[in-house]
Design an enzyme around this catalytic site. Structure first.
Site, PDB file in Angstrom:
ATOM      1  N   ASN A 189     -13.483  -3.283   2.060  1.00 51.31           N
ATOM      2  CA  ASN A 189     -14.594  -2.549   1.975  1.00 51.31           C
ATOM      3  C   ASN A 189     -15.621  -2.312   0.751  1.00 51.31           C
ATOM      4  O   ASN A 189     -14.788  -2.339  -0.415  1.00 51.31           O
ATOM      5  CB  ASN A 189     -14.045  -0.848   2.357  1.00 51.31           C
ATOM      6  CG  ASN A 189     -13.241  -0.869   3.533  1.00 51.31           C
ATOM      7  OD1 ASN A 189     -13.411  -1.317   4.580  1.00 51.31           O
ATOM      8  ND2 ASN A 189     -12.093  -0.048   3.545  1.00 51.31           N
TER       9      ASN A 189
ATOM     10  N   GLN B   8     -14.890   2.680   1.563  1.00 47.24           N
ATOM     11  CA  GLN B   8     -13.856   2.160   0.164  1.00 47.24           C
ATOM     12  C   GLN B   8     -13.669   3.441  -0.474  1.00 47.24           C
ATOM     13  O   GLN B   8     -14.467   4.409  -0.696  1.00 47.24           O
ATOM     14  CB  GLN B   8     -14.947   1.477  -0.747  1.00 47.24           C
ATOM     15  CG  GLN B   8     -14.349   0.861  -2.037  1.00 47.24           C
ATOM     16  CD  GLN B   8     -15.291   0.079  -2.979  1.00 47.24           C
ATOM     17  OE1 GLN B   8     -16.409  -0.181  -2.834  1.00 47.24           O
ATOM     18  NE2 GLN B   8     -14.564  -0.577  -3.871  1.00 47.24           N
TER      19      GLN B   8
ATOM     20  N   HIS C 260      -7.189  -5.555   1.795  1.00 46.84           N
ATOM     21  CA  HIS C 260      -5.930  -5.014   2.633  1.00 46.84           C
ATOM     22  C   HIS C 260      -5.522  -6.182   3.242  1.00 46.84           C
ATOM     23  O   HIS C 260      -6.389  -6.836   4.168  1.00 46.84           O
ATOM     24  CB  HIS C 260      -6.476  -3.929   3.617  1.00 46.84           C
ATOM     25  CG  HIS C 260      -6.899  -2.782   2.803  1.00 46.84           C
ATOM     26  ND1 HIS C 260      -6.134  -1.852   2.669  1.00 46.84           N
ATOM     27  CD2 HIS C 260      -8.119  -2.390   2.341  1.00 46.84           C
ATOM     28  CE1 HIS C 260      -6.606  -0.891   2.147  1.00 46.84           C
ATOM     29  NE2 HIS C 260      -7.977  -1.261   1.791  1.00 46.84           N
TER      30      HIS C 260
ATOM     31  N   ASP D  49       0.892  -1.399  -0.202  1.00 46.03           N
ATOM     32  CA  ASP D  49       0.126  -0.066  -0.026  1.00 46.03           C
ATOM     33  C   ASP D  49       0.891   1.308  -0.026  1.00 46.03           C
ATOM     34  O   ASP D  49       1.890   1.233   0.838  1.00 46.03           O
ATOM     35  CB  ASP D  49      -0.887  -0.001   1.161  1.00 46.03           C
ATOM     36  CG  ASP D  49      -2.031   0.990   1.063  1.00 46.03           C
ATOM     37  OD1 ASP D  49      -1.836   2.225   0.951  1.00 46.03           O
ATOM     38  OD2 ASP D  49      -3.165   0.617   1.112  1.00 46.03           O
TER      39      ASP D  49
ATOM     40  N   HIS E 272     -10.608  -4.835  -3.771  1.00 45.26           N
ATOM     41  CA  HIS E 272      -9.306  -4.948  -3.253  1.00 45.26           C
ATOM     42  C   HIS E 272      -9.400  -5.782  -1.834  1.00 45.26           C
ATOM     43  O   HIS E 272     -10.541  -5.154  -1.041  1.00 45.26           O
ATOM     44  CB  HIS E 272      -8.330  -3.932  -3.399  1.00 45.26           C
ATOM     45  CG  HIS E 272      -8.834  -2.576  -2.791  1.00 45.26           C
ATOM     46  ND1 HIS E 272      -9.616  -1.963  -3.129  1.00 45.26           N
ATOM     47  CD2 HIS E 272      -8.579  -2.090  -1.507  1.00 45.26           C
ATOM     48  CE1 HIS E 272      -9.993  -0.897  -2.460  1.00 45.26           C
ATOM     49  NE2 HIS E 272      -9.143  -0.945  -1.516  1.00 45.26           N
TER      50      HIS E 272
END
Length: 140
Positions: A88, A95, A103, A32, A101
């Site tokens: 999310n 989101q 995490h 990230d 995606h």
């Protein structure tokens, strides 16, 4: 299928640089760019789908298997004490990039933002809980 306005799709095609830690035919996993912790990574499907409502069940199952594999690898390599798996859906749920995606957020004892995912609990009456339960029940 890609979305030309999606930052994650742009990462897939190399238009935006990233730090890739894993890649296969279906996924790219990157660190990230604004990490919550050391090793915070994102599992990105190469196929554009905005959220969990749009991703195929097959691709979602592959994402879950990959999350398990990477979580074990992170625990071993990073020696993290725990790990949050976060996904999310929708702006109200946090989101910010509308490309599905997941995490992977390694957690360490004593890290400064361990309460990142802390929320307050809401109270519901037994009747309200029964009504919610009844509405949500589905047959297997």
């Amino acid at each position: 299928m890609r979305d030309e306005n999606c930052i994650f799709c742009k990462i897939m095609e190399g238009a935006i640089p990233s730090r890739t830690i894993y890649e296969d035919e279906d996924f790219k996993v990157i660190l990230d760019a604004s990490p919550a912790s050391r090793g915070h990574a994102l599992i990105l499907p190469k196929e554009h789908c905005a959220n969990i409502y749009e991703i195929s069940e097959e691709l979602l199952a592959k994402a879950a298997k990959l999350a398990k594999k990477l979580s074990a690898h992170m625990k071993e390599v990073l020696q993290c004490d725990g790990l949050n798996l976060l996904q999310n859906n929708g702006e109200v749920a946090g989101q910010t990039v509308f490309h599905f995606h997941m995490h992977l957020i390694p957690r360490y004892v004593g890290m400064k933002n361990n309460d990142l995912l802390n929320w307050t609990h809401e109270e519901f009456t037994a009747e309200e809980q029964d009504e919610i339960c009844s509405k949500l029940q589905i047959k297997a």
